[in-house]
Design a protein around this motif. Structure first.
Motif, short mmCIF file in Angstrom:
data_model
loop_
_atom_site.label_atom_id
_atom_site.label_comp_id
_atom_site.label_asym_id
_atom_site.label_seq_id
_atom_site.Cartn_x
_atom_site.Cartn_y
_atom_site.Cartn_z
N LEU A 50 0.80 -1.22 0.00
CA LEU A 50 0.00 0.00 0.00
C LEU A 50 0.84 1.28 0.00
N LEU A 51 2.16 1.14 0.02
CA LEU A 51 3.03 2.31 0.07
C LEU A 51 3.34 2.81 -1.34
N SER A 52 3.45 4.11 -1.47
CA SER A 52 3.82 4.72 -2.75
C SER A 52 5.33 4.58 -2.95
N LEU A 53 5.77 4.86 -4.15
CA LEU A 53 7.20 4.82 -4.45
C LEU A 53 7.95 5.83 -3.58
N GLU A 54 7.37 7.00 -3.38
CA GLU A 54 7.98 8.03 -2.52
C GLU A 54 8.11 7.52 -1.09
N GLU A 55 7.08 6.88 -0.58
CA GLU A 55 7.13 6.35 0.78
C GLU A 55 8.17 5.24 0.90
N LEU A 56 8.27 4.40 -0.11
CA LEU A 56 9.29 3.35 -0.08
C LEU A 56 10.69 3.96 -0.07
N ASN A 57 10.92 4.99 -0.88
CA ASN A 57 12.22 5.65 -0.90
C ASN A 57 12.54 6.33 0.42
N GLU A 58 11.54 6.91 1.07
CA GLU A 58 11.74 7.52 2.38
C GLU A 58 12.16 6.47 3.40
#
Length: 63
Positions: free
Chosen positions: A23-31
């Motif tokens: 459920l995480l976005s690419l931005e959230e994964l990178n963070e």
């Protein structure tokens, strides 16, 4: 009057080992990658300090 996203307080990034990532976005994964990389570096630095301290103690008591 529309509220801009920049005005919203950002929630603190945290990660739980084994957490569902779907459920995480690419931005959230990178963070999270950045957060965990920083934590790994912090742990490695602490381990290096402890290793040096242990070696110093061993050398002291060998004398």
């Amino acid at each position: 009057m529309a509220i801009e996203d920049d005005d919203k307080p950002r929630r603190k990034v945290s990660h739980e080992i084994g957490q569902d990532l779907s459920l995480l976005s690419l931005e959230e994964l990178n963070e999270r990658i950045s957060l965990l990389t920083s934590e790994i570096e912090r742990l490695q630095a602490a381990a290096t300090k402890k290793r040096a301290s242990k070696e110093a103690a061993n050398n002291f008591f060998k004398s």
